[in-house]
Design an enzyme around this catalytic site. Structure first.
Site, PDB file in Angstrom:
ATOM      1  N   ARG A  88     -36.015  58.558  40.920  1.00  0.00           N
ATOM      2  CA  ARG A  88     -35.507  59.277  39.986  1.00  0.00           C
ATOM      3  C   ARG A  88     -36.250  59.591  38.856  1.00  0.00           C
ATOM      4  O   ARG A  88     -35.702  60.439  37.955  1.00  0.00           O
ATOM      5  CB  ARG A  88     -34.442  58.682  39.637  1.00  0.00           C
ATOM      6  CG  ARG A  88     -33.049  59.136  39.217  1.00  0.00           C
ATOM      7  CD  ARG A  88     -31.978  58.094  39.150  1.00  0.00           C
ATOM      8  NE  ARG A  88     -30.498  58.587  38.851  1.00  0.00           N
ATOM      9  CZ  ARG A  88     -29.598  58.395  39.698  1.00  0.00           C
ATOM     10  NH1 ARG A  88     -29.867  57.713  40.625  1.00  0.00           N
ATOM     11  NH2 ARG A  88     -28.446  58.738  39.472  1.00  0.00           N
ATOM     12  N   ARG A 122     -13.996  61.901  41.462  1.00  0.00           N
ATOM     13  CA  ARG A 122     -14.490  60.915  42.409  1.00  0.00           C
ATOM     14  C   ARG A 122     -13.669  59.559  42.010  1.00  0.00           C
ATOM     15  O   ARG A 122     -13.722  58.860  40.918  1.00  0.00           O
ATOM     16  CB  ARG A 122     -15.872  60.798  42.404  1.00  0.00           C
ATOM     17  CG  ARG A 122     -16.567  59.897  43.139  1.00  0.00           C
ATOM     18  CD  ARG A 122     -17.983  60.029  43.377  1.00  0.00           C
ATOM     19  NE  ARG A 122     -18.730  59.808  42.234  1.00  0.00           N
ATOM     20  CZ  ARG A 122     -20.072  59.595  42.093  1.00  0.00           C
ATOM     21  NH1 ARG A 122     -20.776  60.073  42.827  1.00  0.00           N
ATOM     22  NH2 ARG A 122     -20.636  59.280  40.816  1.00  0.00           N
ATOM     23  N   ARG A 155     -15.363  55.402  38.587  1.00  0.00           N
ATOM     24  CA  ARG A 155     -16.396  54.591  37.935  1.00  0.00           C
ATOM     25  C   ARG A 155     -16.545  54.868  36.528  1.00  0.00           C
ATOM     26  O   ARG A 155     -16.102  55.962  35.986  1.00  0.00           O
ATOM     27  CB  ARG A 155     -17.560  55.483  38.570  1.00  0.00           C
ATOM     28  CG  ARG A 155     -18.143  54.682  39.896  1.00  0.00           C
ATOM     29  CD  ARG A 155     -19.081  55.543  40.675  1.00  0.00           C
ATOM     30  NE  ARG A 155     -20.459  55.850  39.698  1.00  0.00           N
ATOM     31  CZ  ARG A 155     -21.646  56.357  40.139  1.00  0.00           C
ATOM     32  NH1 ARG A 155     -21.747  56.473  41.520  1.00  0.00           N
ATOM     33  NH2 ARG A 155     -22.558  56.425  39.416  1.00  0.00           N
TER      34      ARG A 155
END
Ligand code: AMP
Length: 210
Positions: A88, A122, A155
């Site tokens: 990343r 999400r 989340r």
């Protein structure tokens, strides 16, 4: 096959990797999932990374690389793997490239507005990691995970303030990987706006011919 999935948080890497994994017989290795499981189980690693994940920043490179390399020594990763969320940063990529060579980097592309909505809508099952979308892909029974019966939740880092920080970190630290792997002719681009099934089909066909 050693495959990396690259794209913004919310581009669909996790959903794609979960479906792809059984089809191609390769383990789905997600650094985000590893960190979240550690936080869930309150391990030493979990305590170390909890506030970092909550802030939307990145876990230090050295710690992340050591976690990944340890995971890659497990028997299921011998024939290859689907890396989701790693590398990343350029230093992570350089450390990885010194150890092994990726066969392909699958880059998922989508526009910023869709990207933000996908993240804030999400839901994830904290027990098995299954991913849902409140509107487009809710669990069959409200609040019950289709896979394990757990309770899908948002989340903490999918709340809008943290989402903005994560996207900022992506463009600052992760997006340079596109050029890095383009120079190695490993990047293959896919339209992440299509349905998960259509995307899966396209990527599967691509991998069959790799
Ligand atoms: P993800 O599930 O891939 O969106 O990752 C969730 C969070 O885990 C990120 O916002 C970071 O805090 C951390 N994380 C995941 N993968 C990495 C990585 N390769 N390097 C550093 N931090 C990471």
């Amino acid at each position: 096959m050693k495959i990396m999935l690259l794209g913004t948080p919310g581009s669909g890497k996790g959903t794609l990797a979960q479906s792809l994994s059984s089809g191609v017989g390769l383990p789905h290795i997600s650094t985000g999932d590893i960190f979240r499981a550690a936080i869930h189980h309150k391990t030493k690693l979990g305590l170390e990374v909890k506030t970092i994940l909550a802030s939307g920043k990145l876990v230090p490179d050295e710690l992340t690389c050591s976690i990944v390399f340890e995971r890659l020594t497990e028997p299921d990763a011998r024939q290859g793997f689907l890396l989701d969320g790693f590398p990343r940063t350029i230093p992570q990529a350089e450390t990885f490239d010194r150890k092994m060579e990726l066969d392909s980097v699958i880059l998922l592309e989508l526009d910023e507005e869709t990207n933000v909505t996908r993240l804030t809508e999400r839901l994830i099952c904290p027990d098995c990691g299954a991913i849902y979308h409140r509107t487009f892909r809710p669990p069959q029974k409200a609040d019950v995970c289709d896979t394990c019966g757990g309770t899908p939740v948002q989340r903490p880092d999918d709340q809008i303030e943290v989402v903005n920080k994560r996207l900022e970190e992506y463009y600052r630290l992760t997006a340079p990987l596109i050029r890095h792997y383009e120079d190695k002719q490993k990047i293959h681009r896919f339209n992440a706006l299509q349905s998960p099934a259509a995307l899966l089909h396209e990527v599967q066909s691509f991998l069959q011919n790799l």
